[in-house]
Design an enzyme around this catalytic site. Sequence first.
Site, mmCIF file in Angstrom:
data_model
loop_
_atom_site.group_PDB
_atom_site.id
_atom_site.type_symbol
_atom_site.label_atom_id
_atom_site.label_comp_id
_atom_site.label_asym_id
_atom_site.label_seq_id
_atom_site.Cartn_x
_atom_site.Cartn_y
_atom_site.Cartn_z
ATOM 1 C CG HIS A 65 26.923 38.782 26.737
ATOM 2 N ND1 HIS A 65 27.269 37.454 26.750
ATOM 3 C CD2 HIS A 65 27.635 39.334 25.741
ATOM 4 C CE1 HIS A 65 28.167 37.213 25.807
ATOM 5 N NE2 HIS A 65 28.407 38.343 25.183
ATOM 6 C CE1 TYR A 194 26.234 31.087 32.788
ATOM 7 C CE2 TYR A 194 27.458 29.581 34.194
ATOM 8 C CZ TYR A 194 27.232 30.860 33.720
ATOM 9 O OH TYR A 194 27.994 31.902 34.190
ATOM 10 N N PRO A 286 33.242 28.840 40.302
ATOM 11 C CG PRO A 286 34.612 28.199 38.512
ATOM 12 C CD PRO A 286 34.266 27.837 39.909
ATOM 13 C CE LYS A 290 27.015 37.024 41.221
ATOM 14 N NZ LYS A 290 27.080 37.798 39.988
ATOM 15 C CE1 TYR A 378 25.992 34.197 35.510
ATOM 16 C CE2 TYR A 378 25.636 36.049 34.023
ATOM 17 C CZ TYR A 378 26.309 34.882 34.357
ATOM 18 O OH TYR A 378 27.306 34.408 33.535
HETATM 19 P P1 RFL Z 1 44.082 37.366 42.545
HETATM 20 O O1 RFL Z 1 43.628 37.687 41.159
HETATM 21 O O2 RFL Z 1 44.442 35.981 42.855
HETATM 22 O O3 RFL Z 1 45.309 38.335 42.842
HETATM 23 C C1 RFL Z 1 46.163 38.159 43.938
HETATM 24 C C2 RFL Z 1 47.538 38.629 43.552
HETATM 25 O O4 RFL Z 1 48.420 38.504 44.657
HETATM 26 C C3 RFL Z 1 49.622 37.913 44.218
HETATM 27 N N1 RFL Z 1 50.275 37.250 45.374
HETATM 28 C C4 RFL Z 1 51.215 37.854 46.126
HETATM 29 N N2 RFL Z 1 51.770 39.051 46.042
HETATM 30 C C5 RFL Z 1 52.723 39.363 46.964
HETATM 31 N N3 RFL Z 1 53.134 38.504 47.931
HETATM 32 C C6 RFL Z 1 52.607 37.276 48.025
HETATM 33 N N4 RFL Z 1 53.026 36.434 48.977
HETATM 34 C C7 RFL Z 1 51.599 36.908 47.114
HETATM 35 N N5 RFL Z 1 50.852 35.792 46.935
HETATM 36 C C8 RFL Z 1 50.073 36.028 45.882
HETATM 37 C C9 RFL Z 1 49.201 36.958 43.114
HETATM 38 O O5 RFL Z 1 50.264 36.640 42.229
HETATM 39 C C10 RFL Z 1 48.119 37.774 42.429
HETATM 40 O O6 RFL Z 1 48.615 38.601 41.399
HETATM 41 O O7 RFL Z 1 43.012 37.834 43.629
HETATM 42 P P2 RFL Z 1 41.982 39.062 43.644
HETATM 43 O O8 RFL Z 1 42.684 40.327 43.231
HETATM 44 O O9 RFL Z 1 41.277 38.982 44.915
HETATM 45 O O10 RFL Z 1 40.973 38.753 42.433
HETATM 46 C C11 RFL Z 1 40.087 37.666 42.510
HETATM 47 C C12 RFL Z 1 39.855 37.051 41.129
HETATM 48 O O11 RFL Z 1 41.090 36.795 40.511
HETATM 49 C C13 RFL Z 1 39.044 35.740 41.228
HETATM 50 O O12 RFL Z 1 38.040 35.858 42.200
HETATM 51 C C14 RFL Z 1 38.371 35.390 39.891
HETATM 52 O O13 RFL Z 1 39.311 35.076 38.906
HETATM 53 C C15 RFL Z 1 37.408 34.203 40.095
HETATM 54 N N6 RFL Z 1 36.757 33.820 38.844
HETATM 55 C C16 RFL Z 1 35.686 34.536 38.327
HETATM 56 N N7 RFL Z 1 35.259 35.651 38.952
HETATM 57 C C17 RFL Z 1 34.261 36.405 38.391
HETATM 58 O O14 RFL Z 1 33.855 37.428 38.964
HETATM 59 N N8 RFL Z 1 33.680 36.088 37.198
HETATM 60 C C18 RFL Z 1 34.071 34.985 36.509
HETATM 61 O O15 RFL Z 1 33.555 34.762 35.397
HETATM 62 C C19 RFL Z 1 35.069 34.150 37.095
HETATM 63 N N9 RFL Z 1 35.479 33.055 36.442
HETATM 64 C C20 RFL Z 1 37.215 32.721 38.111
HETATM 65 C C21 RFL Z 1 36.549 32.360 36.911
HETATM 66 C C22 RFL Z 1 38.335 32.008 38.496
HETATM 67 C C23 RFL Z 1 38.757 30.959 37.739
HETATM 68 N N10 RFL Z 1 39.910 30.317 38.188
HETATM 69 C C24 RFL Z 1 41.036 30.108 37.352
HETATM 70 C C25 RFL Z 1 40.108 30.137 39.581
HETATM 71 C C26 RFL Z 1 36.960 31.313 36.156
HETATM 72 C C27 RFL Z 1 38.051 30.583 36.560
HETATM 73 C C28 RFL Z 1 38.422 29.426 35.709
HETATM 74 C C1 PHB Z 2 34.456 32.795 31.664
HETATM 75 O O1 PHB Z 2 34.142 33.254 30.550
HETATM 76 O O2 PHB Z 2 35.644 32.669 32.008
HETATM 77 C C2 PHB Z 2 33.398 32.408 32.636
HETATM 78 C C3 PHB Z 2 32.088 32.719 32.364
HETATM 79 C C4 PHB Z 2 31.085 32.363 33.279
HETATM 80 C C5 PHB Z 2 31.437 31.701 34.437
HETATM 81 C C6 PHB Z 2 32.754 31.401 34.700
HETATM 82 C C7 PHB Z 2 33.749 31.751 33.801
HETATM 83 O O3 PHB Z 2 30.456 31.346 35.302
#
Ligand code: RFL
Ligand code: PHB
Length: 384
Positions: A65, A194, A286, A290, A378
């Site tokens: 994008h 957004y 979110p 980031k 971004y």
């Molecule tokens: P994770 O993905 O949470 O992975 C951690 C792993 O550790 C496991 N775990 C354990 N394992 C062993 N022993 C234990 N005691 C444990 N406790 C936990 C877990 O099961 C898991 O598999 O962390 P990591 O690797 O640091 O990755 C971070 C990302 O997952 C997170 O920052 C993003 O998902 C945040 N986020 C977004 N980030 C972006 O860069 N771009 C986005 O568009 C974006 N959108 C989002 C998001 C997060 C969202 N939610 C659901 C919080 C959108 C949403 C809705």
């Molecule tokens: C997504 O597609 O999951 C998404 C996109 C942009 C954001 C957060 C989540 O800022």
Amino acid sequence: MGAGPAGLLLSQLLHLAGIDSVIVENRSREYVIERVRAGILEQGTVDLIREIGAGERLMREGLPHEGIHIRFDGMRHRIDLAALTGGRHITVYGQNELVRDLIGVREATGRPLFFEASDVSVHDFDSARPSIRFQAEGEEQRIACDFIAGCDGFHGVCRQSIPPADLRIYERDFPYAWLGILAQAAPSCDELVYSRHERGFALFSMRSPSVTRLFLQCAPDEDVDQWPDDRIWEELCTRLGTTDGWRPNRGPILLKGVTGMRSFVAEPMRHGRMFLAGDAAHIMPPTGAKGLNLAASDVRNLAAALAGYYRSGGETLLDEYSGKCLSRIWKAQRFSLWMTAMLHNAPGSDAYEGRRQTAELEYLMGSKAAMTSLAENYVGLPMD
Ligand code: RFL
Ligand code: PHB
């Protein structure tokens, strides 16, 4: 510790540097692969994934994008990310797809990856010989190691095992959350939208040419059962629709969930021979997309520091790890908070705040300098 993006990326970087690792994950393989989360990869994250040999499907199926839209006062306004950043762009690719690819790459190395580990605990990380204990595959497992990488997410055990007096926590709660859906519907716009609306923030995103991902600002304790599909679509169309008749396409809803919002940073990201990376050390709303990208830049630094240590025995890069990561993390905290405050409607906020937000948005769209600032954050600030 942890087979999320941070742990899986780190283990492959270490593998390529000839360094052994064991990954310990408490959830099942299926759960980790199917967990729907982030979707936006910065260019630097895509480059890293390609460099480690995990980018084949991402290059084929990821959606590049070059711009995003900001919607307010009934109109969509485009920000040309590529034109403002010398050609940089973002890629839409589901985090769960990335995790699936990274697990494939890990398994192809033949190096150990335990799923469904229980009773996980970390020990002696303030000594030269840390260890990890857990139950898996029907046995008590004990791993003696040189270093522990705490990549176990916000609720993991690693950060929580550090004596509280040795960590400084910075945090902020928000009086709202996001209700997110995944829908079997072709995206009606080929870029993200957004939206600031008086009824609350909304976001139009996607996963593929046939799947839309959408979010609505809601209460932190919102009950999903109060949101039948028709109500969700009505609200999305109200908050996202524009006076030129644009609105999201409707389709069967495949998934619904509420995502809470918090800003959190734990400093330093190291205690002795345990290093924190990704959500284990920091989370943010979110709105700036980031979290996943910071997990990637953290482990890039950690892998380089560990490789330096094994090459020369020098600890300079290990000593610099936390400070180097935190400088980029705090800029992402700032950006995420700024995007969030500009686009959300805090309950009880007054008319002054509404006018301030409008002025912020009008200034943004009328100033190339302001748009460039949004664009460079971004698409991702430099990883070095
Ligand atoms: P994770 O993905 O949470 O992975 C951690 C792993 O550790 C496991 N775990 C354990 N394992 C062993 N022993 C234990 N005691 C444990 N406790 C936990 C877990 O099961 C898991 O598999 O962390 P990591 O690797 O640091 O990755 C971070 C990302 O997952 C997170 O920052 C993003 O998902 C945040 N986020 C977004 N980030 C972006 O860069 N771009 C986005 O568009 C974006 N959108 C989002 C998001 C997060 C969202 N939610 C659901 C919080 C959108 C949403 C809705
Ligand atoms: C997504 O597609 O999951 C998404 C996109 C942009 C954001 C957060 C989540 O800022």
